[in-house]
Enzyme design. Structure first.
Site, short mmCIF file in Angstrom:
data_model
loop_
_atom_site.label_atom_id
_atom_site.label_comp_id
_atom_site.label_asym_id
_atom_site.label_seq_id
_atom_site.Cartn_x
_atom_site.Cartn_y
_atom_site.Cartn_z
CG ASN A 93 -24.20 31.31 23.01
OD1 ASN A 93 -24.86 31.74 22.07
ND2 ASN A 93 -24.24 31.84 24.22
CG HIS A 110 -27.00 26.53 16.80
ND1 HIS A 110 -27.36 27.86 16.82
CD2 HIS A 110 -28.14 25.86 16.47
CE1 HIS A 110 -28.65 27.98 16.52
NE2 HIS A 110 -29.14 26.79 16.32
CB SER A 179 -32.00 38.19 18.00
OG SER A 179 -31.59 37.14 17.15
#
Ligand code: APR
Length: 237
Positions: A93, A110, A179
């Site tokens: 995130n 990220h 996911s």
């Protein structure tokens, strides 16, 4: 008793109940653009203003008063307080809800919305205001253009060496609200398995790589994450 080493990987699902949309909700669209089309180096070359606008909108959303860390972020912070450096927190995130929930040393693999990167010196600078192609850094003279401090599709995530070492030395790997579709993070469970690390998936719905986990907890993160850690901490005392 020896304290266990725990590696936690979080994804967009942990921040969903704080009011931040996950990537693959709404068919992964933003203003009719596929997320992948605004999150690549090619997109930034093709249409930088679109890319700046996308991240400025996401930062503005994060800065809304109603967007606050939830019980899942806080329960990870409590675990970290209890087990200290034995807990490694990795997040995909780009929000700061782990830190605002009380965690520290979070590995933002990220990148983050709350900094930019100078296009000349590559320096990361903490920055909370919107920025665009007119924004200039203060590290160069004259100032250079800046880009979002985000790892785009096709770029190498940050902290990979630290992450690989933590995974290989862990006793438990827990993936929360992700996911399992984006590598390399989606492959961490396989690395954990290769090192005989017990793996746990906590998710609202099963992830694409669900079969690779030893244990699954299903439900909203704000309930399942505190429930999981409460159960786990009882095994330590
Ligand atoms: N509690 C737990 N899990 C949830 C909740 C919730 N309340 N709401 C949604 N989820 C789960 C979904 O079931 C899904 O598995 O969160 C996951 C979100 O998946 P993605 O949107 O694909 O997010 P993520 O896995 O973090 O994406 C990885 O892809 O777009 C890139 O770089 C971006 O970091 C991002 C990466």
């Amino acid at each position: 008793m020896k304290q266990p080493k725990i590696v936690i990987l979080t994804g967009a699902g942990i921040s969903a109940e704080s009011g931040l949309a996950t990537f693959r909700d709404n068919n992964g669209l933003w203003e009719d653009h596929q997320i992948e089309d605004v999150a690549t180096p090619q997109a930034f070359l093709r249409d930088p203003e679109l890319v700046y606008r996308f991240y400025n909108a996401r930062r503005a959303q994060l800065q809304r008063a109603d967007v606050q860390p939830n019980a899942a972020h806080k329960s990870i912070a409590e675990l970290q307080q209890r087990l200290g450096d034995n807990v490694t927190i990795i997040t995909q995130n780009v929000d700061n809800l782990h830190e605002r929930g009380g965690s520290h040393n979070v590995l933002h693999m990220h990148g983050t919305l709350l900094s930019y990167r100078c296009l000349s010196s590559h320096q990361q600078v903490y920055y909370t205001a919107p920025y665009d192609s007119n924004t200039r850094c203060h590290c160069c003279d004259p100032g250079s253009k800046v880009r979002p401090d985000i790892v785009w599709f096709g770029e190498t995530p940050k902290y990979m060496q630290t992450i690989m070492t933590a995974l290989s030395q862990a006793d438990m790997f827990i993936a929360i609200g992700t996911s399992g579709q984006v590598y390399p993070a989606a492959g961490f469970v396989e690395i954990a398995r290769d090192s005989n690390v017990h793996s746990v998936e906590i998710n609202l719905q099963s992830a694409a790589n669900k079969d690779l986990f030893d244990e699954t907890w299903q439900g909203p993160a704000s309930e399942t994450v505190p429930a999981f850690f409460n159960t786990f901490l009882k095994t330590l005392s």
